[in-house]
Design a protein around this motif. Structure first.
Motif, PDB file in Angstrom:
ATOM      1  N   PRO A 234      23.592  61.425  52.976  1.00 41.47           N
ATOM      2  CA  PRO A 234      24.501  62.564  52.792  1.00 41.47           C
ATOM      3  C   PRO A 234      24.203  63.612  53.859  1.00 41.47           C
ATOM      4  O   PRO A 234      23.129  63.599  54.457  1.00 41.47           O
ATOM      5  CB  PRO A 234      24.147  63.080  51.403  1.00 41.47           C
ATOM      6  N   ARG A 235      25.164  64.477  54.067  1.00 42.91           N
ATOM      7  CA  ARG A 235      24.956  65.523  55.060  1.00 42.91           C
ATOM      8  C   ARG A 235      23.748  66.348  54.673  1.00 42.91           C
ATOM      9  O   ARG A 235      23.548  66.672  53.514  1.00 42.91           O
ATOM     10  CB  ARG A 235      26.185  66.424  55.141  1.00 42.91           C
TER      11      ARG A 235
ATOM     12  N   ARG B  55      24.711  72.087  54.853  1.00 44.33           N
ATOM     13  CA  ARG B  55      25.818  72.372  53.942  1.00 44.33           C
ATOM     14  C   ARG B  55      25.715  73.776  53.387  1.00 44.33           C
ATOM     15  O   ARG B  55      26.695  74.513  53.319  1.00 44.33           O
ATOM     16  CB  ARG B  55      25.795  71.379  52.780  1.00 44.33           C
TER      17      ARG B  55
ATOM     18  N   ASP C  82      26.478  76.317  56.025  1.00 46.39           N
ATOM     19  CA  ASP C  82      27.913  76.280  56.305  1.00 46.39           C
ATOM     20  C   ASP C  82      28.718  76.961  55.219  1.00 46.39           C
ATOM     21  O   ASP C  82      29.654  77.703  55.498  1.00 46.39           O
ATOM     22  CB  ASP C  82      28.374  74.823  56.421  1.00 46.39           C
ATOM     23  N   HIS C  83      28.346  76.687  53.954  1.00 49.68           N
ATOM     24  CA  HIS C  83      29.151  77.259  52.877  1.00 49.68           C
ATOM     25  C   HIS C  83      28.962  78.769  52.775  1.00 49.68           C
ATOM     26  O   HIS C  83      29.839  79.459  52.275  1.00 49.68           O
ATOM     27  CB  HIS C  83      28.864  76.548  51.557  1.00 49.68           C
TER      28      HIS C  83
ATOM     29  N   THR D  24      30.832  80.312  56.245  1.00 47.18           N
ATOM     30  CA  THR D  24      32.288  80.168  56.312  1.00 47.18           C
ATOM     31  C   THR D  24      32.942  80.508  54.971  1.00 47.18           C
ATOM     32  O   THR D  24      34.095  80.179  54.763  1.00 47.18           O
ATOM     33  CB  THR D  24      32.702  78.741  56.706  1.00 47.18           C
ATOM     34  N   SER D  25      32.178  81.169  54.075  1.00 47.28           N
ATOM     35  CA  SER D  25      32.776  81.465  52.777  1.00 47.28           C
ATOM     36  C   SER D  25      33.745  82.630  52.893  1.00 47.28           C
ATOM     37  O   SER D  25      33.654  83.439  53.811  1.00 47.28           O
ATOM     38  CB  SER D  25      31.688  81.787  51.754  1.00 47.28           C
ATOM     39  N   ARG D  26      34.658  82.678  51.945  1.00 46.56           N
ATOM     40  CA  ARG D  26      35.674  83.731  51.969  1.00 46.56           C
ATOM     41  C   ARG D  26      35.047  85.113  51.837  1.00 46.56           C
ATOM     42  O   ARG D  26      35.536  86.078  52.397  1.00 46.56           O
ATOM     43  CB  ARG D  26      36.665  83.522  50.825  1.00 46.56           C
TER      44      ARG D  26
ATOM     45  N   PHE E 272      33.214  86.708  57.046  1.00 49.35           N
ATOM     46  CA  PHE E 272      33.527  87.767  58.006  1.00 49.35           C
ATOM     47  C   PHE E 272      32.479  88.873  58.070  1.00 49.35           C
ATOM     48  O   PHE E 272      32.078  89.258  59.165  1.00 49.35           O
ATOM     49  CB  PHE E 272      34.935  88.310  57.743  1.00 49.35           C
TER      50      PHE E 272
ATOM     51  N   PHE F 170      35.562  78.586  64.065  1.00 48.70           N
ATOM     52  CA  PHE F 170      36.177  78.005  62.869  1.00 48.70           C
ATOM     53  C   PHE F 170      36.757  79.101  61.975  1.00 48.70           C
ATOM     54  O   PHE F 170      37.889  79.000  61.498  1.00 48.70           O
ATOM     55  CB  PHE F 170      35.091  77.206  62.127  1.00 48.70           C
ATOM     56  N   ASN F 171      35.993  80.175  61.787  1.00 52.93           N
ATOM     57  CA  ASN F 171      36.448  81.281  60.939  1.00 52.93           C
ATOM     58  C   ASN F 171      37.658  81.991  61.516  1.00 52.93           C
ATOM     59  O   ASN F 171      38.547  82.411  60.800  1.00 52.93           O
ATOM     60  CB  ASN F 171      35.329  82.307  60.758  1.00 52.93           C
ATOM     61  N   LEU F 172      37.657  82.148  62.845  1.00 52.49           N
ATOM     62  CA  LEU F 172      38.673  82.997  63.463  1.00 52.49           C
ATOM     63  C   LEU F 172      39.868  82.225  63.987  1.00 52.49           C
ATOM     64  O   LEU F 172      40.831  82.818  64.463  1.00 52.49           O
ATOM     65  CB  LEU F 172      38.053  83.801  64.614  1.00 52.49           C
TER      66      LEU F 172
ATOM     67  N   LEU G  27      31.908  70.899  64.603  1.00 54.09           N
ATOM     68  CA  LEU G  27      30.904  71.791  64.039  1.00 54.09           C
ATOM     69  C   LEU G  27      29.585  71.023  64.019  1.00 54.09           C
ATOM     70  O   LEU G  27      29.322  70.263  63.098  1.00 54.09           O
ATOM     71  CB  LEU G  27      31.303  72.214  62.622  1.00 54.09           C
TER      72      LEU G  27
END
Lengths: 344, 488
Positions: free
Chosen positions: B66-67, B72, B75-76, B79-81, B85, B179-181, B299
């Motif tokens: 698995p990754r 992970r 990354d989470h 790149t989370s909402r 940012f 990725f975010n932007l 990524l």
């Protein structure tokens, strides 16, 4: 110090003048260039193309139809035909216009240039589908046979243009696409799109907007005088018969379809879900398609949606062990079959 | 084939082989039309599929790993909402803060060594060995001073910014920023990775242009190259800060001055970001329409940054290369600046002739002749714009007691600068338009050269150079007229 209001007015005037002169397509200078390019040679070639098209469609070319197709007056069309006759490109017989062998060669060259150029635009540039035809209409008059041979080699000797029209060979041979109108395909019989008619433009624009593309598998489910309902590459479409008639298809042998009806696209895969690739849509071409293949996105490849960008697009997928982000518009090209997975 | 056939006929007397060969060609010709329209694509896809199938069958993997969990988790978070940012803003604020505040000290040292100590020493040395004044002026006041200036202003921020940036890159964070932007950049027809080249552009536009190499789609890469100039580079920050604190900070009570002038500079930088989106949007829909465009963003897994290696390579690859290019352009520029102020035609220096010539145009767009001339001679490096402006202003106004002589660049305290500029006829409008023009004008020659190297095209280099200048003239012109209308 110059008066500010006066300066603004002068600047506004200059800007307006500049726009009037140089505005692409509508400005005076582009217009003047266009009329200058509309030399007798270009008009003559367009006329020959029109006559050839009429011959192919089994219609009779007339002075009026030529004037209409070329947007010139009937008088001008008559003069044009005269000059083409003296150049021995066409002859009149029993009041009908016919191409001489030399005229047919010219027609073949123009068609070859047009279709090769469209193919070039589709494969090696980023121009949108709607721009191809207009550009080719221009370049077909400016390419020499030598250039065409080079272009053909560069494009790997393509047989068809991106709309499915066959490209005449250098020796002037032309094979028909051999498809039948979609409206004549029996209900529930599988077929494949082989040609999309690019004229008239309005109808073609509608086909492009539907996301239809040659090479797509297709199956009609309902034909009424009001509408044609069909599945193409996993999506359902409903078109008016007059529009659907511009789609030519070849019947396929009855086999299990590669892309079943109502297949999902990768774009609809939510983070955490797994899927197997069925196919990459034929609408995805050129550099974009090669990139997919390079990434190892192939029929049978397993893809896990990993996470979505906080701004909503793109989405990161795990493809063959690498994390790759794809935009929604790209993911829509990839048809998938969902897989229930027990722990990746 | 046609020349070949008769010989075959002669050889076997029957012509059977020849017939068979034409048969083959004919069959091939017929089949060519039957194999379908996309047979090249089909073939390629089948080869790839087959290769993948063979590999999957032959290669055994030690259990589908698995990754990496750590990856992970990171990354989470990044790149989370919720955290994506704010984290990004925080990280870059830290990087910029470290750069700006950290660079002040070494910049001061370098300036003390090169400008305050070494320069007078060299002058004395030149006098001692009996060097004629014009030679020592050209070499020391012109070429040496300009180069020393560029080095002392440019080197420290770059030596801090580039390694920090490279560390983030090495760790694997930067692709996540793209990725975010990406969505915002997609809407203006650009690539998410343009966020990175833009960020790099805040350090140095030449380095930003090189950084566009990570964008593999031709159209988006050209967009990123052409619009990189709208990222306010470190050579322009000092100009912005000086003018903002002198003119804009002066408008408000002293306790607010610092804050207001800082906001003015940030405002200009934000305007730059906005312009680069707007220009990207325009370019992708006009002249760049025909360029090929594809998107993909890998990524990569995170990895611990190799700190020393990173510092070494970023100093060598980025800082030194950019610095070297800047020096090669600053040397001749220094000579030109000195000569223009010292070569007289009809009793008046070339610089003054030029200033008089450009003054009407300069005043029309709310600047003045001195600023325009400074921007012409300072094409090699934005760092020397302010020193050149000051020197030329002294030359024009004939102010005494300031400056170090014709053609010698200098810098001085804020209030004295304000005094000198007021004497040069500067107003608040001049200051605002200078800030705007400093953002929207041609890239420096180092960047222009880099653009040429990267694109290999004179056309795109010309567009990248001329587009911002023309925009700059339009913007300053409009601002000046509206300003005057409103001010009566």
């Amino acid at each position: 110090m110059p008066d500010p209001l006066l300066s603004l007015i002068i600047a506004g005037f200059l800007a307006g003048l500049g726009a009037a002169l140089f505005w692409p397509q509508r400005g005076l200078i582009p217009n003047w260039q266009k009329t200058r390019q509309l030399t007798n040679r270009v008009l003559g070639e367009d006329a020959i193309k029109h006559i050839h098209k009429c011959d192919m469609d089994g219609r009779r070319p007339t002075v009026e139809s030529i004037a209409g197709a070329l947007h010139i007056s009937t008088n001008e069309a008559a003069t044009l035909l005269d000059s083409l006759q003296t150049q021995n490109l066409l002859f009149m017989s029993k009041g009908e216009i016919h191409l001489t062998p030399a005229g047919r060669d010219t027609a073949m060259h123009i068609i070859r240039a047009h279709r090769l150029w469209e193919r070039y635009l589709a494969e090696e540039t980023g121009y949108a589908e709607a721009d191809w035809h207009g550009q080719a209409e221009h370049f077909e008059h400016h390419l020499t046979p030598t250039q065409l041979t080079a272009l053909e080699a560069q494009l790997n000797y393509p047989t068809h243009d991106p709309h499915g029209d066959p490209i005449p060979t250098a020796t002037g041979e032309l094979v028909e696409h051999g498809g039948q109108p979609l409206t004549t395909l029996p209900v529930d019989k599988p077929g494949q799109i082989v040609h999309l008619e690019d004229e008239p433009e309005v109808v073609y624009a509608q086909l492009v907007a539907e996301g239809l593309h040659i090479g797509m598998p297709i199956r009609v489910t309902e034909i009424t005088p009001q509408r044609v309902r069909f599945w193409a590459n996993g999506d359902e479409h409903v078109l008016a018969p007059i529009v659907a008639g511009n789609i030519s298809v070849l019947p396929l042998p009855e086999t299990t379809p590669i892309v079943p009806d109502s297949s999902d696209s990768l774009a609809n895969l939510h983070p955490g879900e797994t899927a197997e690739v069925l196919s990459i849509s034929p609408a995805c071409r050129g550099a974009e398609r090669r990139r997919f293949l390079d990434l190892g996105i192939l029929p049978g490849t397993r893809i896990i949606a990993e996470m979505r960008s906080p701004s909503g697009d793109p989405t990161a997928y795990i493809i063959r062990g690498a994390t790759i982000a794809l935009r929604r518009t790209q993911a829509e090209y990839i048809k998938i079959k969902r897989v229930q997975h027990a722990a990746s | 084939m046609t020349t070949y056939t008769p010989r075959m006929n002669e050889l076997n007397g029957q012509g059977e082989t020849a017939v068979r060969e034409t048969d083959i060609l004919q069959t091939a010709e017929t089949l060519r039309w039957q194999i379908g329209q996309n047979f090249h694509e089909q073939l390629m896809e089948d080869i790839y599929t087959e290769a993948a199938r063979i590999a999957d069958r032959a290669v055994t993997r030690a259990g589908e790993k698995p990754r990496f969990d750590m990856d992970r988790t990171i990354d989470h978070i990044v790149t989370s909402r919720v955290w994506g940012f704010p984290l990004m803003v925080l990280l870059f604020t830290v990087v910029f803060w470290l750069t700006i505040s950290g660079a002040n000290v070494p910049s001061g040292w370098l300036s003390y060594i090169f400008l305050d100590t070494l320069h007078p020493l060299l002058k004395e040395g030149a006098t001692a060995i009996g060097m004629p004044w014009w030679l020592s002026g050209l070499l020391i006041d012109g070429m040496y001073l300009a180069t020393a200036w560029v080095v002392s202003v440019m080197l420290p921020p770059m030596a801090i910014f580039f390694p920090l940036f490279t560390l983030l890159e090495d760790f694997g964070y930067l692709p996540r920023v793209a990725f975010n932007l990406d969505n915002i950049f997609r809407k203006s027809g650009a690539h998410g990775k343009q966020a990175l080249s833009m960020m790099m552009g805040f350090g140095c536009n030449a380095a930003g242009v090189v950084a566009t190499r990570v964008i593999d789609s031709p159209r988006e890469r050209l967009i990123a190259i052409i619009t990189n100039n709208f990222a306010l580079c470190n050579g322009r920050w000092p100009t912005q800060i000086l003018i903002a604190s002198l003119f804009i900070g002066g408008l408000v009570p002293a306790y607010l001055a610092g804050f207001v002038s800082a906001m003015a500079v940030v405002g200009i930088a934000v305007l730059g970001v906005f312009l680069s989106f707007a220009v990207s949007w325009g370019l992708s829909r006009s002249i760049l329409k025909g360029e090929v465009s594809t998107f993909s963003l890998e990524l990569p897994p995170y990895r611990p940054p190799r700190i020393w290696q990173t510092i070494y390579t970023s100093v060598i690859d980025r800082t030194m290369i950019v610095l070297w290019r800047a020096i090669t352009f600053a040397l001749p520029a220094g000579a030109v600046i000195w000569l223009s102020a010292n070569v007289m035609i009809g009793g008046v220096s070339i610089a003054e002739h030029l200033i008089n010539l450009l003054n009407p145009l300069g005043l029309l767009i709310g600047l003045n002749g001195v600023i325009l001339v400074a921007y012409i001679v300072a094409i090699p490096a934005n760092e020397i714009v302010i020193p050149t402006v000051l020197m030329l202003t002294v030359l024009v106004t004939g102010a005494t007691g300031v400056g170090a002589g014709a053609g010698v660049m200098f810098e001085m305290d804020g209030s004295a600068v304000r005094h000198l500029l007021d004497a040069g006829g500067w107003t608040l409008l001049t200051a605002v338009n200078l800030m705007l023009f400093s953002l929207i004008h041609n890239p420096c020659s180092t960047t222009i050269y880099t653009i040429y190297k990267e694109t290999g095209s004179k056309k795109w280099t010309l567009i990248a150079t001329m587009l911002p200048v023309v925009m700059g003239f339009i913007v300053t012109f409009l601002v000046a007229q509206v300003w005057r209308l409103l001010a009566g």
